[in-house]
Design a protein around this motif. Structure first.
Motif, PDB file in Angstrom:
ATOM      1  N   VAL A 138       1.138   6.745  -6.668  1.00  0.00           N
ATOM      2  CA  VAL A 138       0.249   7.838  -7.092  1.00  0.00           C
ATOM      3  C   VAL A 138       0.560   9.121  -6.759  1.00  0.00           C
ATOM      4  N   VAL A 139       1.089   9.569  -5.451  1.00  0.00           N
ATOM      5  CA  VAL A 139       1.736  10.940  -5.276  1.00  0.00           C
ATOM      6  C   VAL A 139       2.247  11.665  -6.305  1.00  0.00           C
ATOM      7  N   ALA A 161       2.679   1.732  -3.351  1.00  0.00           N
ATOM      8  CA  ALA A 161       1.781   2.138  -4.506  1.00  0.00           C
ATOM      9  C   ALA A 161       1.411   3.468  -4.081  1.00  0.00           C
ATOM     10  N   SER A 162       0.995   3.845  -3.000  1.00  0.00           N
ATOM     11  CA  SER A 162       0.636   5.093  -2.557  1.00  0.00           C
ATOM     12  C   SER A 162       1.613   6.141  -3.096  1.00  0.00           C
ATOM     13  N   ALA A 203       0.860  -1.359  -0.199  1.00  0.00           N
ATOM     14  CA  ALA A 203      -0.044   0.011   0.032  1.00  0.00           C
ATOM     15  C   ALA A 203       1.031   1.278  -0.159  1.00  0.00           C
TER      16      ALA A 203
END
Lengths: 581, 350
Positions: B20-21, B16-17, B13
Motif C-alpha cells: 500500500v505504501v 501487504a502494508s 499485514a
C-alpha cells in the motif's frame, strides 16, 4: 469483557517457571500495541490542555443543555431499539425453528454494510415531501400542499434514532447471537425441566447469561451513534458531536473542541465502567466438556408468522429500502463501472480494509491474551481506554492521529538527516500505512470487545491443562485459544472489515495525493449534492461488505457440519458464531 | 482459515502494508504542484488540466472537507502541501491566523485581481465570488426587490427556508449583518428570521429550493451558483424543476448591495514547489483561467473584464456589498455565538 478469577487459576508461582518464559514477551508486545493505539487520544488530551477562551461559559448558557438532552435521547433511543431488535432476532434465529430462519441467520447482518451517511440520505429521498411515500399519500387522499396533512418529519431526533438503529442493531445481533450459540444447554435444560416457559427461560436464564456479550454490542452501537456526524448534520439533530464541530470550525477553537471531546470520553468511560462493575462478581465462562446444543423451539402458525415478521422488518428497513434506492439511482450512472478511477477506488477500499481488519484483530488478540496471561489490571485499563477512541467524532480523532504520525515522521527525518544526511520526509503520514494506523485506532474497540468476551468464555482450566503438558504461552494461544475462538475471530474480522470500508473522516483527511476509496468517492459526490453520482460507489461499499458476510457464512457452515459430525463421536462443539445460510 | 500462529498474521499485514505504501505517489519531484483542496476535484479538474497543458506542471490533489489546516500544521517543515484551495473568507483568514501560510508575492496577481479580494499582506488571494441571495417562488411571490432586513418581517411568517445557522454560508451572512448593524440589532433580526422559518433548518442549499417547488416555503436563502448547477443537472433532471419553480432576487440591490463571499487560495508556509505554486496562483488569476472557473462553477470571476457565464448573467445583475471581507472574517466567531444564543437551529419558537 469478563475476567474470570477462579480460585485455582494458574499463577506465576503455581506453574513451572520454564513454562512462563514467553509471558513477559507477550506483555511487552501488548503494552507496545496499547501505547501505539493510545497516542492519538493522548494528543487530543494535550490539545485540550490549552485555554478555550471562555468556551464553556458560552456553551453552558446556550447550546450545551440542548445538545446534552438531544444526545441523551438519541443514545437512549438507539440503545433501546438496537437492544430489543438485536436480542430478539438473535434469540429467534438461534433458539427457534421457523420458515426462512436459515436466510435470516445471515441476512440480519446485512444492514451493517450500509453507512449511516448513506441511509440518512436514502430515507430523506424516500420520505420527504416529494418522495414516493408522501406523493402516494397525497394521491390517495387528494391533498395538494404540505399544510393539509401531517406527516412525520424524517429530519428529526426520531428520524435519527430510526436510521441509526436500522444499521447499528447488527452489532447487538451478532454479539447476542454468538453468545446464545455458545451457551451450553445445561442451564437451559434445567430451567425447562423445572417448567420454565420459553419467555421466562429467555428473560431469566439466557438473557442474564449473555449480558456481557449484549453489553459489548450495545456499547459499540452507542459509540458509533455518538461519533456520527454525517447523519445528524443532515437531519439537523444537534448532538454534542455537532457542537464539537461548530466549536472547531466556526469558532476556530480546536482546543475547545478537544476539551468537549475529552469530556464526552470521560462520560463514556464512566458509563462502561459502571456497567462492568455491576456484573464484576459474576463469572461467565462455561464448562463445555460434553455439551450439546439446546433443543430449539419449533414455531408454527401465528408464532412462526410473528417470528418471520420480526426478522424481516429490520432487514427490510435497514437494507432493502436504502439498497433499492441505491440500485435505482445507480442504473442512471452505469458507465461509472468502466471508469478506472472508480475501479481503483474499489480496489483501494478492499485492500485497505482487508489489511486493516487483519491487523486490528491480531492486535486485539495480543492485548486480550496478554491480560489473560498476567492478569495485568493496568494493561486491561490501557486497552479499555484505547477502545473508547471509537466514540470520538471521526474528524477530531483524525486530527489526533495526525499529530503522532507527523511527530514520528518528522523525528525520523531529523534523525536520518543528522546521521546519514538524507531526508526521509513524511513516511507514514499520507501513506497507506498511515491510513491503516488510523483504522486500527478507530476500530480496535470493535474487535477488542468481542475478543475479550470470547476469551472470557474459555475456561481457565484449559490453560492449566496445557501448562501441565508443558506448553508455552504462544502454543497455548495457537493450539488451544485460537481454534476455540475461530468463530469469534471471524466475526471480529468481518465487522472490522465492513467498518474500515465505510470509514470516511480519517480516510479523507489522512490519505495520499490523488488517492480515493469508495467512501471518499461517495462523499465527494454527496458534497456536490449529486446523490446519483454517490449511488454506485455507495452500493459497491454495501456489496463488498456483503461478500465477506456470505463467504464467512459458508465457511462457518462447513465448520459447523464437520463439528456436528464429530459431535456424534463425543467431540465438543462451539457452534457457528458466524451465521450459516 | 487457520489461526495457528500470530506471526503469520503479522507477516501478511506487514507485506501487504508495504504494498500500500508503494501505492502512495512521491509528490516531491520536480515539475509538480501539490494541492490541498476544500473544493471538489470534479469542480477544479478543468482548471488544473488547462494549467498542466500550459505549463507542463503536473498537479496532485487531496480533497477533504475539514482539517487540512491542521494537517499542514502537523506536517510542519516536511509538508508536501504547496497550496490550499479553500472557500469562505473565514477559512482563508483562519489559515493565515494559524501561521501555515506565506505571502504570495506576484505583480501578475496584483495586476489581475482587485485589492478588495486580496489579503493586504498577500497571505490569501480571492479567486471567485458567490452571493447569498433569495430564491423566490415564481407563483407565490410578487415582489422583485428584497432586503436581508425584511426577512425578519412577520409578513414572511412560516414562509422562509434555510439551511443550518451554523453552516459557513449562514455564518458569513450573519457576520456581515453584525458588521453593518452591530450585534444587538443582528440578534433581533436573527430572532425574527428564525420565527419566520417554515421548518427547522436542515439539509443543504438545494433542498431549500426544493422546498419552494414543493410549496413548503415561498422564499429560500441559497448561494447563486446552485441555480446554475440545478438548471444544468442532466443526471438528476428533477432538480431542473426545482430551479424552474424559483427566480433569483438579489437582496439590498437598492442600498449596500448583496452579501458576497469568496473562494480563494493560500500558499503553504513550507511549500516544497514554491515556484510552481506561484505559477499556479498566477495562472488562476488570468482571464483565461477565470473564464474556465466561472463556467465550471457558476461563480463570479474576480478579474475585471471577465464576464460571468451567460447562464449566471441571466439571473440578473449582482451589485456586491463593498464591505471588506476582512470585516466578515472578524465577526464570524460572534456570528456563530449569536446563532447558538437565539437557538436559530431549533426553528421557529411558536
Amino acid at each position: 469483557m469478563t475476567h474470570p478469577t477462579p480460585p485455582a487459576s494458574p499463577t506465576a508461582s503455581a506453574s513451572p517457571p520454564l513454562a512462563r518464559r514467553q509471558d513477559g514477551l507477550w506483555l511487552a508486545l501488548a503494552w507496545a500495541a496499547a501505547a501505539i493505539v493510545l497516542m492519538p487520544l493522548a494528543s487530543l488530551a494535550l490539545l485540550a490542555s490549552g485555554s478555550s477562551e471562555g468556551l464553556w461559559g458560552h456553551l453552558a448558557s446556550t447550546v450545551l443543555p440542548g445538545a446534552l438532552a438531544t444526545t441523551f435521547w438519541l443514545m437512549l433511543g438507539v440503545g433501546l431499539v438496537t437492544t430489543v431488535v438485536g436480542v430478539t432476532t438473535a434469540w429467534l434465529v438461534t433458539m427457534c425453528r421457523f420458515p426462512g430462519r436459515g436466510l435470516f441467520d445471515w441476512a440480519l447482518l446485512v444492514p451493517l454494510a450500509v453507512p449511516t451517511y448513506i441511509i440518512a440520505i436514502a430515507y430523506v429521498e424516500v420520505l420527504q415531501y416529494a418522495g414516493p411515500v408522501q406523493s402516494a399519500v397525497r394521491a390517495l387522499f387528494g391533498f395538494s400542499s404540505p399544510r393539509e396533512y401531517w406527516f412525520p418529519e424524517i429530519r428529526s431526533l426520531g428520524g435519527a434514532i430510526f436510521v441509526l438503529s436500522a444499521v447499528l442493531y447488527p452489532y447487538v445481533y451478532l454479539t447476542a447471537r454468538a453468545s446464545f450459540l455458545l451457551q451450553s444447554a445445561g442451564p437451559l435444560d434445567v430451567a425447562r425441566t423445572l417448567g420454565a416457559t420459553p419467555l421466562r427461560l429467555f428473560l431469566r436464564v439466557a438473557l442474564p447469561m449473555s449480558r456481557p456479550a449484549i453489553a459489548v454490542g450495545v456499547s459499540l452501537a452507542l459509540m458509533e451513534c455518538l461519533n456520527d456526524i454525517g447523519a445528524v448534520t443532515f437531519f439537523g439533530v444537534k448532538t454534542l458531536t455537532f457542537s464539537i464541530y461548530d466549536t472547531w470550525l466556526n469558532r476556530s477553537n480546536l482546543t475547545g473542541a478537544a476539551q468537549l471531546a475529552c469530556a464526552m470520553l470521560v462520560v463514556v468511560f464512566a458509563l462502561l465502567t459502571l456497567e462492568r462493575r455491576a456484573r464484576a462478581r459474576q463469572r461467565f465462562d462455561q464448562n463445555r466438556g460434553k455439551q450439546h446444543a439446546p433443543t430449539p423451539y419449533r414455531l408454527t402458525g401465528w408464532r412462526a408468522a410473528g417470528a418471520l415478521v420480526a426478522c424481516s422488518l429490520p432487514v427490510l428497513l435497514g437494507f432493502v429500502v436504502p439498497a433499492s434506492l441505491l440500485i435505482e439511482r445507480s442504473t442512471r450512472r452505469l458507465e461509472m463501472l468502466a471508469d478506472p478511477d472508480f475501479l481503483a477506488a474499489a480496489a483501494n477500499s478492499a485492500l485497505l480494509a482487508g489489511i486493516a481488519s487483519l491487523v486490528i484483530v491480531a492486535l486485539a488478540v495480543v492485548l486480550v491474551f496478554a491480560v489473560r496471561l498476567r492478569k495485568s489490571g493496568r494493561l486491561r485499563l490501557a486497552a479499555r481506554i484505547a477502545a473508547i477512541g471509537y466514540a470520538v467524532p471521526g474528524t477530531v480523532l483524525a486530527v489526533g492521529i495526525l499529530i503522532p504520525l507527523a511527530r514520528f515522521d518528522n523525528g525520523l527525518d531529523a534523525l536520518m538527516e543528522q546521521l546519514f544526511g538524507i531526508s526521509t520526509g513524511l513516511l507514514l503520514l499520507g501513506s497507506g500505512t498511515g491510513l491503516i494506523y488510523a483504522y486500527v485506532v478507530r476500530f480496535i474497540a470493535v474487535a477488542h470487545g468481542q475478543i475479550e468476551d470470547g476469551f472470557g468464555k474459555i475456561s481457565p482450566n484449559l490453560d492449566m491443562a496445557a501448562r501441565t503438558l508443558g506448553r508455552q504461552s504462544g502454543r497455548i494461544l495457537g493450539e488451544v485459544h485460537l481454534p476455540l475462538l475461530q468463530p469469534v475471530l471471524l466475526s471480529a474480522l468481518l465487522i472490522t472489515f465492513v467498518d474500515c470500508m465505510k470509514e470516511l473522516p480519517a480516510t479523507i483527511l489522512l490519505r495520499p495525493f490523488n488517492f480515493d476509496t469508495l467512501a471518499t468517492t461517495v462523499f465527494e459526490a454527496a458534497s456536490r449534492e449529486a446523490f446519483e453520482d454517490a449511488a454506485l460507489p455507495a452500493l459497491t461499499i454495501v456489496v463488498l461488505g456483503l461478500a465477506p458476510v456470505i463467504l464467512l457464512a459458508r465457511t462457518s457452515a462447513q465448520t459447523f457440519r464437520t463439528r456436528a459430525s464429530r459431535r456424534t463421536t463425543g467431540g465438543q462443539t462451539p457452534g457457528p458464531l458466524i451465521p450459516g445460510p | 482459515m487457520t489461526f495457528k500462529t500470530v506471526p503469520s498474521f503479522a507477516r501478511t499485514a506487514l507485506l501487504a502494508s508495504t504494498l500500500v505504501v508503494s501505492v502512495a505517489p512521491v509528490a516531491l519531484a520536480d515539475g509538480e504542484v501539490n494541492i490541498y483542496s476544500y473544493r471538489q476535484p470534479t469542480l477544479i479538474q478543468p482548471l488544473l488540466d488547462a494549467f498542466t497543458a500550459e505549463t507542463g506542471i503536473k498537479t496532485n490533489v487531496i480533497f477533504a472537507n475539514e482539517g487540512l489546516e491542521e494537517r499542514i500544521a502537523a506536517e510542519g517543515a516536511n509538508s508536501p502541501a504547496d497550496v490550499l484551495l479553500s472557500v469562505d473568507i473565514g477559512r482563508l483568514d483562519g489559515a493565515k491566523q494559524a501561521g501555515i501560510t506565506q505571502p504570495i508575492v506576484s505583480d501578475t496577481v496584483k495586476a489581475n485581481i482587485p485589492a478588495t479580494y486580496l489579503d493586504p499582506e498577500g497571505h490569501w488571494v480571492g479567486l471567485t465570488t458567490r452571493a447569498r441571495v433569495i430564491y423566490a417562488s415564481k407563483d407565490r411571490v410578487q415582489q422583485d426587490t428584497i432586503t436581508y432586513e425584511e426577512l425578519a418581517d412577520p409578513k414572511w411568517k412560516g414562509k422562509i427556508c434555510t439551511r443550518s445557522g451554523q453552516h459557513v454560508y449562514t455564518i458569513g451572512l450573519v457576520a456581515s449583518m453584525i458588521a453593518h448593524k452591530g450585534v444587538e440589532e443582528t440578534e433581533k433580526w436573527l430572532v425574527g428570521l428564525r420565527d419566520n422559518l417554515a421548518r427547522k433548518p436542515a439539509g443543504n442549499d438545494r433542498s431549500q429550493v426544493q422546498g419552494i417547488k414543493n410549496g413548503e416555503c415561498d422564499i429560500a436563502l441559497s448561494n447563486t451558483y446552485y441555480m446554475g448547477a440545478m438548471m444544468t443537472n442532466e443526471k438528476e433532471p428533477e432538480q431542473k424543476e426545482w430551479a424552474a419553480s424559483a427566480r433569483m432576487i438579489f437582496p439590498n440591490a437598492a442600498d449596500r448591495g448583496t452579501h458576497v463571499n469568496i473562494a480563494g487560495i493560500v500558499m503553504a508556509k513550507h511549500a516544497p514547489n514554491k515556484d510552481n505554486a506561484l505559477k499556479l496562483v498566477e495562472f488562476l488569476s488570468t482571464p483565461k483561467a477565470q473564464q474556465i472557473y466561472a463556467e465550471a462553477s457558476f461563480e463570479y470571476p474576480v478579474t475585471p473584464g471577465v464576464a460571468p457565464s451567460e447562464l449566471v448573467q441571466s439571473f440578473g445583475t449582482l451589485k456586491a456589498d463593498t464591505l471588506s471581507i476582512q470585516e466578515i472574517a472578524k465577526n464570524r466567531k460572534a456570528a456563530s455565538e449569536l446563532v447558538d444564543k437565539v437557538r436559530f437551529d431549533d426553528g421557529p419558537a411558536s
